[in-house]
Design a protein around this motif. Structure first.
Motif, PDB file in Angstrom:
ATOM      1  N   GLN A  49      -4.758   0.863  -5.521  1.00  0.00           N
ATOM      2  CA  GLN A  49      -3.854   1.900  -6.035  1.00  0.00           C
ATOM      3  C   GLN A  49      -3.870   3.165  -5.175  1.00  0.00           C
ATOM      4  O   GLN A  49      -2.982   4.003  -5.293  1.00  0.00           O
ATOM      5  CB  GLN A  49      -4.196   2.243  -7.484  1.00  0.00           C
ATOM      6  N   SER A  50      -4.879   3.318  -4.330  1.00  0.00           N
ATOM      7  CA  SER A  50      -4.969   4.452  -3.415  1.00  0.00           C
ATOM      8  C   SER A  50      -4.416   4.011  -2.066  1.00  0.00           C
ATOM      9  O   SER A  50      -4.962   3.102  -1.429  1.00  0.00           O
ATOM     10  CB  SER A  50      -6.433   4.883  -3.265  1.00  0.00           C
ATOM     11  N   GLU A  51      -3.344   4.644  -1.625  1.00  0.00           N
ATOM     12  CA  GLU A  51      -2.676   4.204  -0.396  1.00  0.00           C
ATOM     13  C   GLU A  51      -3.626   4.150   0.797  1.00  0.00           C
ATOM     14  O   GLU A  51      -3.650   3.165   1.540  1.00  0.00           O
ATOM     15  CB  GLU A  51      -1.481   5.111  -0.086  1.00  0.00           C
ATOM     16  N   SER A  52      -4.421   5.194   1.006  1.00  0.00           N
ATOM     17  CA  SER A  52      -5.302   5.218   2.185  1.00  0.00           C
ATOM     18  C   SER A  52      -6.416   4.176   2.077  1.00  0.00           C
ATOM     19  O   SER A  52      -6.759   3.522   3.072  1.00  0.00           O
ATOM     20  CB  SER A  52      -5.897   6.612   2.384  1.00  0.00           C
ATOM     21  N   HIS A  53      -6.977   3.990   0.883  1.00  0.00           N
ATOM     22  CA  HIS A  53      -8.025   2.982   0.710  1.00  0.00           C
ATOM     23  C   HIS A  53      -7.439   1.570   0.852  1.00  0.00           C
ATOM     24  O   HIS A  53      -8.057   0.687   1.447  1.00  0.00           O
ATOM     25  CB  HIS A  53      -8.711   3.142  -0.645  1.00  0.00           C
ATOM     26  N   CYS A  54      -6.239   1.368   0.315  1.00  0.00           N
ATOM     27  CA  CYS A  54      -5.560   0.091   0.434  1.00  0.00           C
ATOM     28  C   CYS A  54      -5.309  -0.246   1.908  1.00  0.00           C
ATOM     29  O   CYS A  54      -5.561  -1.371   2.357  1.00  0.00           O
ATOM     30  CB  CYS A  54      -4.253   0.140  -0.353  1.00  0.00           C
ATOM     31  N   GLY A  64      -8.765  -0.057  -8.107  1.00  0.00           N
ATOM     32  CA  GLY A  64      -8.708   1.360  -7.774  1.00  0.00           C
ATOM     33  C   GLY A  64      -8.375   1.584  -6.310  1.00  0.00           C
ATOM     34  O   GLY A  64      -7.541   2.439  -5.964  1.00  0.00           O
ATOM     35  N   TRP A  65      -9.012   0.833  -5.430  1.00  0.00           N
ATOM     36  CA  TRP A  65      -8.745   0.969  -3.995  1.00  0.00           C
ATOM     37  C   TRP A  65      -7.326   0.520  -3.653  1.00  0.00           C
ATOM     38  O   TRP A  65      -6.677   1.115  -2.793  1.00  0.00           O
ATOM     39  CB  TRP A  65      -9.769   0.194  -3.183  1.00  0.00           C
ATOM     40  N   CYS A 121       0.869  -1.182   0.000  1.00  0.00           N
ATOM     41  CA  CYS A 121       0.000   0.000   0.000  1.00  0.00           C
ATOM     42  C   CYS A 121       0.905   1.231   0.000  1.00  0.00           C
ATOM     43  O   CYS A 121       1.458   1.607   1.039  1.00  0.00           O
ATOM     44  CB  CYS A 121      -0.921   0.026   1.219  1.00  0.00           C
ATOM     45  N   ALA A 180     -15.824   5.015  -4.043  1.00  0.00           N
ATOM     46  CA  ALA A 180     -15.297   5.036  -5.414  1.00  0.00           C
ATOM     47  C   ALA A 180     -16.438   5.424  -6.344  1.00  0.00           C
ATOM     48  O   ALA A 180     -17.614   5.232  -6.021  1.00  0.00           O
ATOM     49  CB  ALA A 180     -14.732   3.678  -5.812  1.00  0.00           C
ATOM     50  N   ASN A 194     -14.326   3.272   2.439  1.00  0.00           N
ATOM     51  CA  ASN A 194     -13.771   3.455   1.095  1.00  0.00           C
ATOM     52  C   ASN A 194     -14.921   3.832   0.190  1.00  0.00           C
ATOM     53  O   ASN A 194     -15.991   3.219   0.261  1.00  0.00           O
ATOM     54  CB  ASN A 194     -13.127   2.171   0.562  1.00  0.00           C
TER      55      ASN A 194
END
Length: 182
Positions: free
Chosen positions: A149-154, A146-147, A71, A134, A132
């Motif tokens: 690729q997003s550090e906070s969502h990951c 997509g999640w 992440c 989107a 999360n």
């Protein structure tokens, strides 16, 4: 809405509707002008039921948690699997519907209510709530990518504090609420 055009003696129309069912359906109507015959064909490529959202997200998230992942700059170790919570699902559906209906995209509702407040209003009594969101995705595989690729969502997906989830998709708006029961 869709588009209409005339091609090779056939009138073609694409219609994108059925918002009341919370799905986006593509319907193609072919009208043969000379014969006066109407043929209707429905395609399901972007249609996903709430049951499919639940099953596919649970599998995707638990598969990710079982392996761990990267992440951003942080390597996240494997985490315990999550279970489905219908109250978090209700909270997620309410927020996805609100964003879609009122044409906004934010973790805060227009009245300023954060995810934990919406979960509490839906009846959730857990100690932690993360979220999360989107927009623009129609398939679980795409929204999960997509999640990731997003550090906070990951990091939300991998956070060991969260042990239960609920999610909903309304049109192309997705909400995943994550929590931990008391």
């Amino acid at each position: 809405m869709g588009k209409a055009y005339f091609e090779n003696g056939i009138f073609l129309t694409d219609i994108y509707t059925n918002q009341s069912c919370e799905v986006k359906t593509s319907v193609t109507v072919f009208v043969l002008l000379l014969a006066g015959v109407v043929h209707m064909q429905c395609t399901d490529e972007n249609v996903i039921s709430q049951e499919d959202v639940q099953a596919q997200l649970m599998k995707a998230i638990n598969d990710l948690r079982s392996k761990g992942c990267q992440c951003g700059q942080d390597s996240m170790p494997p985490a315990a699997p999550v279970s489905w919570n219908v109250i978090l699902e209700r909270s997620a559906r309410n927020h996805a519907t609100d964003m879609y209906t009122n044409n906004y995209f934010n973790h805060l509702s227009p009245d300023g209510t954060p995810p934990i407040g919406r979960a509490e209003l839906a009846g959730y009594s857990g100690t932690y709530v993360g979220e999360n969101i989107a927009r623009g995705y129609f398939l679980v595989t795409d929204v999960m990518e997509g999640w990731k690729q997003s550090e906070s969502h990951c990091k939300n997906l991998m956070d060991t504090v969260y042990l239960e989830i609920g999610a909903a998709k309304v049109s192309d708006y997705w909400v995943l609420d994550l929590g931990r029961a008391k």
